[in-house]
Enzyme design. Structure first.
Site, mmCIF file in Angstrom:
data_model
loop_
_atom_site.group_PDB
_atom_site.id
_atom_site.type_symbol
_atom_site.label_atom_id
_atom_site.label_comp_id
_atom_site.label_asym_id
_atom_site.label_seq_id
_atom_site.Cartn_x
_atom_site.Cartn_y
_atom_site.Cartn_z
ATOM 1 N N LYS A 198 1.061 -1.365 -0.088
ATOM 2 C CA LYS A 198 0.078 0.023 0.047
ATOM 3 C C LYS A 198 0.999 1.151 -0.030
ATOM 4 C CE LYS A 198 -3.711 1.662 2.722
ATOM 5 N NZ LYS A 198 -4.593 1.648 4.450
ATOM 6 N N SER A 206 -9.351 -0.795 7.579
ATOM 7 C CA SER A 206 -8.806 -0.737 6.265
ATOM 8 C C SER A 206 -8.301 -2.079 5.539
ATOM 9 C CB SER A 206 -7.683 0.511 6.117
ATOM 10 O OG SER A 206 -8.582 1.506 6.094
ATOM 11 N N SER A 223 -9.468 1.770 3.410
ATOM 12 C CA SER A 223 -8.650 2.416 2.585
ATOM 13 C C SER A 223 -7.468 1.376 1.642
ATOM 14 C CB SER A 223 -7.777 3.509 3.304
ATOM 15 O OG SER A 223 -6.930 2.983 4.241
#
Ligand code: GLN
Length: 477
Positions: A77, A176, A152
């Site tokens: 990420k 997330s 996210s």
């Protein structure tokens, strides 16, 4: 090439001579080339490096010096520092920024011969539940491209679901990792707070942030956790506790499990997800686990507590992005004006909303009414949760109130978006480990997730029970 559920499948094909790490990397790069234009899951692809690295790992395998993760292709990420690679937290404010060092968790993966294939899209500074808050545009859900992959860590989940990599490393501050895993039919593990070093993870809300894992199997989640966890000289908040051998998690114990009545009775919960959780409960009972209804009276307070405290921490953490030290700088001869314009132009709407909310709850006149109050409620939530673990090994609930929603549907309704986190934030408010495991699809073919939580530092049992449930599902469908 067939899709592999776990690294052990990959490694056994490698040792029988049917597969090489180089061919595996080529395969994932091909998936990325074919699909990324539509899915927008990767922001950078480290093609040449991954190819070179794969050759090195292949020769290490030949001379039997390869690490535990040889053959694992991983995406990260866009919130992790990786030396000499871009790090942008999917924000305009960090345009052009490159990391000067590597996050501890990422370095540990590399040291065990995992291959880092690229940097993945996410909500800006990990704030969001749909990946729509990215400066690079939304990621699409591979199961239905008109829908969000969750957030996210949306790019991270979409990448694994589309077989662009085997595992992704995300971050979980309020769900997330678990919510995108649920939306994409994957396993999402958020370990205990402080289990994994946060050194090199861009801070959102420091007392909530955890490094998390998105994978196709509990087996891979366990192995990657084992590699990343443990004390670190660069992060004094990491637990000094011995890291168990998570990869030998198959205890096959019988557990005492509580299902949280307030989550199943919640108005906002989709009927099909409710039935999925009930199905898991029935299956657990029929496999001689004890399952009882439990009550968690503070459910309605977890979201407000989470949003007050995380906004407060975010407003402080994000003050470092001022146009002086990182990323973009607005042109102005006046210093204060330069700060203002840089931050106004560099941050997106949601991040600004959180900074303003956080600044407000920390302001002298409102500090006690909001921040101190929320700290107290956090303690109550923790006490009530810990009390449940005096009696139960595992708590079960849905991961999300709904399955993946359409891109654009709730983007402009922040409250509705925050409600997505209703069931996931408790684990972060308390600091306990939690996992989302896939359990079938709804009538539109969209994946559903079931969440399990356990007491702090009990990931081993959490992985064991998750694995028992998944194994049962695979045998019976
Ligand atoms: N959706 C939650 C938020 O927006 C959780 C984010 C996260 O876990 N990073 O804050």
């Amino acid at each position: 090439m067939k899709t592999f559920q776990s690294l052990s499948e990959i490694q056994s094909e490698i040792s029988s001579g049917k597969l090489t790490v180089s061919s595996l990397v080529d395969y994932h790069l091909k998936q990325i080339k074919e699909k990324n234009g539509r899915l927008n899951a990767f922001l950078s692809v480290y093609e040449d490096e991954a190819i070179n690295q794969s050759k090195i790992v292949d020769s290490k395998i030949q001379n039997k010096s390869a690490g535990k993760l040889a053959g694992m292709v991983i995406g990260i990420k866009d919130v992790f520092a990786y030396k000499d690679h871009p790090l942008q937290c999917a924000s305009t404010i960090l345009e052009g920024f490159e990391s000067q060092y590597t996050a501890t968790c990422i370095q540990r993966l590399i040291d065990e011969d995992a291959i880092i294939i690229g940097r993945q899209n996410c909500d800006e500074f990990a704030m969001g539940s749909s990946n729509e808050n990215s400066a690079f545009g939304p990621t699409r859900n591979p199961m239905d491209e008109s829908r969000v992959p969750g957030g996210s860590s949306g790019g991270s989940a979409a990448a694994v679901a589309a077989d662009m990599c085997q595992v992704s490393i995300g971050s979980d501050t309020g769900g997330s990792v678990r919510q995108p895993a649920a939306f994409c039919g994957l396993v999402g593990l958020k370990p205990t707070y402080s289990r994994i070093s946060r050194y090199g993870l861009a801070a959102y809300a420091s007392s909530f942030d955890t490094v998390g894992i998105i994978s196709k199997s509990t087996e891979d989640a366990a192995l990657v956790l084992e590699v990343m966890a443990g004390k670190d000289d660069f992060d004094s908040t990491v637990s000094q506790m011995e890291v168990p051998q998570f990869s030998s998690f198959e205890l096959n114990k019988k557990y005492k499990i509580g299902f949280i009545a307030e989550t199943l009775l919640h108005d906002g919960l989709d009927e099909e997800i409710k039935s999925a959780v009930r199905e898991v409960i029935e299956h657990l009972k029929s496999n001689s686990h004890t399952v009882e209804e439990v009550h968690f009276s503070h459910l309605d307070y977890v979201l407000p507590t989470y949003y007050v405290l995380t906004a407060a921490e975010a407003s402080s953490n994000l003050s470092r992005y001022d146009g002086v030290r990182y990323g973009i700088r607005a042109k102005s001869d006046d210093l204060e004006e330069m700060y203002k314009v840089t931050r106004s132009e560099g941050f997106g709407e949601e991040v600004k909303r959180r900074i303003m909310t956080g600044t407000f709850v920390l302001s002298a006149s409102y500090y006690d009414a909001y921040y101190t109050k929320a700290q107290k409620v956090r303690r109550l939530i923790r006490d009530e949760t810990e009390k449940l673990f005096e009696e139960f090994d595992i708590l079960i609930s849905p991961t999300t109130p709904s399955t993946a929603f359409k891109i654009g549907d709730i983007k402009n309704d922040p409250i509705q978006m925050y409600l997505e986190d209703l069931f996931t934030v408790q684990a972060n408010v308390v600091g306990i480990p939690a996992i989302s495991i896939p359990w079938g699809v709804d009538n539109q073919g969209l994946p559903m997730g079931v969440q399990l939580m356990s007491k702090s530092f009990n990931e081993l049992e959490l992985l064991d029970i998750s694995n028992q449930i998944i194994t049962f599902k695979d045998q019976n469908r």
